[in-house]
Design an enzyme around this catalytic site. Sequence first.
Site, mmCIF file in Angstrom:
data_model
loop_
_atom_site.group_PDB
_atom_site.id
_atom_site.type_symbol
_atom_site.label_atom_id
_atom_site.label_comp_id
_atom_site.label_asym_id
_atom_site.label_seq_id
_atom_site.Cartn_x
_atom_site.Cartn_y
_atom_site.Cartn_z
ATOM 1 N N GLU A 57 1.047 9.552 12.893
ATOM 2 C CA GLU A 57 1.425 8.723 14.027
ATOM 3 C C GLU A 57 2.188 9.198 15.269
ATOM 4 O O GLU A 57 1.731 9.159 16.276
ATOM 5 C CB GLU A 57 2.246 7.378 13.526
ATOM 6 N N TYR B 134 -2.136 2.217 -3.917
ATOM 7 C CA TYR B 134 -2.729 1.728 -2.667
ATOM 8 C C TYR B 134 -4.136 1.090 -3.037
ATOM 9 O O TYR B 134 -4.394 0.447 -2.342
ATOM 10 C CB TYR B 134 -2.608 2.480 -1.533
ATOM 11 N N PHE C 92 -7.839 4.658 3.383
ATOM 12 C CA PHE C 92 -7.407 5.600 2.400
ATOM 13 C C PHE C 92 -6.761 4.753 1.175
ATOM 14 O O PHE C 92 -5.736 3.924 1.486
ATOM 15 C CB PHE C 92 -6.329 6.603 2.964
ATOM 16 N N ASP D 41 -5.664 1.492 8.448
ATOM 17 C CA ASP D 41 -4.760 1.316 6.973
ATOM 18 C C ASP D 41 -5.353 0.392 5.962
ATOM 19 O O ASP D 41 -5.728 -0.800 6.251
ATOM 20 C CB ASP D 41 -3.507 1.121 7.435
ATOM 21 N N VAL D 42 -5.294 0.524 4.716
ATOM 22 C CA VAL D 42 -5.844 -0.265 3.588
ATOM 23 C C VAL D 42 -4.879 -1.428 3.401
ATOM 24 O O VAL D 42 -5.341 -2.496 2.945
ATOM 25 C CB VAL D 42 -6.142 0.585 2.268
#
Lengths: 308, 344
Positions: A257, A80, A75, A165-166
């Site tokens: 999480e 980001y 994502f 995670d990116v």
Amino acid sequence: MRFSSNLKQFVLLLIVGIVLLLGLLYKQPSVLVGRTDVVAVTPWLAPIVWEGTFDPDLIDMIYKSMNLTIATTVFAVGKYVRFLRDFLETAEKHFMVDFNVRYYVFTDRPGDVPSVNLPQGRHLSVIQVPGSNRWQEISARRMEIIQTAIERQIRREADYIFCLDVDSKFHAHWGAESLGRLVAVIHPWFYLATREHFTYERRPASTAYIPMDEGDYYYAGAMFGGFVEDVYTLTKVCRNHLEEDARNSIEALWQEESHLNRYLLYNKPSKLLSPEYQWDDKKTKTKEVKVIRFSSVVKNYAEIRPNV
Amino acid sequence: MYISVMFYSLHELVMGDYCMVVGEVVLLMCVYIYIYICVCSTTTLQVGLSVYLILPTSAYLFITINVLVGRTDVVAVTPWLAPIVWEGTFDPVLIDNIYKPMNLTIATTVFAVGKYVRFLQDFLETAEKHFMVGFNVRYCVFTDRPHDVPSVNLNQGRHLSVIQVPGSNRWQEISARRMEIIQTTIEHQIRREADYIFCLDVDSKFHAHWGAESLGRLVAVIHPGYYEQTRDRFPYERRPASTAYIPMDEGDYYYGGAMIGGFVEDVYTLTKVCRNKFEEDAGNSLEAAWQEESHLNRYLLYNKPSKVLSPEYLWQDFKAKTKEVKVIRFSGVIKNYAEVRPNV
């Protein structure tokens, strides 16, 4: 003369290649001697993958012949997107090398997705998703979006899926040793902590609640994976629980999480990855973690997140 | 670990929760008594797991899983990341909690041909005490002497069927034909009746817990006689003409033919392939060094097991105990081969 000696070399290489392919030439496994500084198996007998516990060539031999496709979701919402280039370039060097990989990049800024050279067998699709002015919202909605993408597309295109995670880079080999039915990673900041220190959701009113005397490990939300169908079930349940909490005006301490940890307590993973597979650049290296394969980069949260 | 219980108690004392403190003191007493008994009987002190035995209903309490500290004298995972099951690497209560709700049926084949019927009584009686306790088990006893099968009291959920098979005047033949017979029985019967299957040697007894930690897709056991050997010393079939051939520089472990297990379909494939290879060899007038055990080892080299059992799960009574093998769960009894076999 030169031609015939080249030919001889070629034939020799061919023979060696065939022997290596047909034969199984690797070091004999030991029954008594291995790593003594880490535990390589959970109490429910799922392997915990550490450097030195597996033979990457042997594992490649087993998995490459299966002609698998591995979906990889990431994502990149809001600012980001800036992490995508490094993520993808380092993935191409280290992640599932020589396997068929389909990247699914979810972003609200498709125009900002960098074009990265992908070799044969590797593809990238960009899927537009809404942004948000709350990073917690962006993070938590991933479960729903992955669930939907599996239903619409991934289910037909891949055998395994990893949800990463990116804001991280690959630094070392991450291969088929990570494949399994349901795979989670041990959070780098909590692998030495006792369970009452895990940052589980502790309010009984939340569907992510875990009491102080329960819990196996603290799993990081930055990586989960497995068979597409098993990850589908996980995302569906977590999404439903997130929405139930939202209806009761609760947001779990670490969003999805927390829900992931609750799910994996009751649906134990079939394989765990050691913190080698999810490190944090802010953390100093520890003696057990001999290789850092994937690590989240140092960043200024205030600058890149839409909110605090 | 019981120190952490004490700290927990002190914490509650401070908080004024006296009931919990009394409860925990009683608990601690039980733990101490249990540990005392363990130490006196010189069994290995598995403190973490022993507390589980006292607290079956609250299995998660007080025990923290440790990421760095476990057994250091054995390897708990193969290089292809299949677990190797040793005492101390698994939690039997946790494993039961995972597997029991699945309502599984475990088929267990055993061959008692010729004089080997005499081993059935002990095999079955000790199995009832230790093997898959609390699970549904279907024993399939293959014998040429159905009348000599002893009647043994079986617990709830456990059944026994007797299937007649021909005898032979060669023990190698009896041993090797097991693959074919198991294959056929899976086709005719077991496939519809069971989820998992174990194929065990009859001339052995159970001595300790053998539970659901042994379940997996394809499960093999490391032969007790060779687990410290280098692969060039494994008694693999070494003649290239045989379909069981393994070269000197290949091989993972030497697996014992006395135990094969797994999903019914995976074991079916194994028995089918091994049977075909055995017959191909027979067509070329070859009999592998250790009959179907040689074919098993070849099969498992190319089709790696998803779980491997340590020699705790296959010992031999004539072998002196070694320091790594802290529990003997299943062991071949001492016998006079000349007397019990039809041939030498």
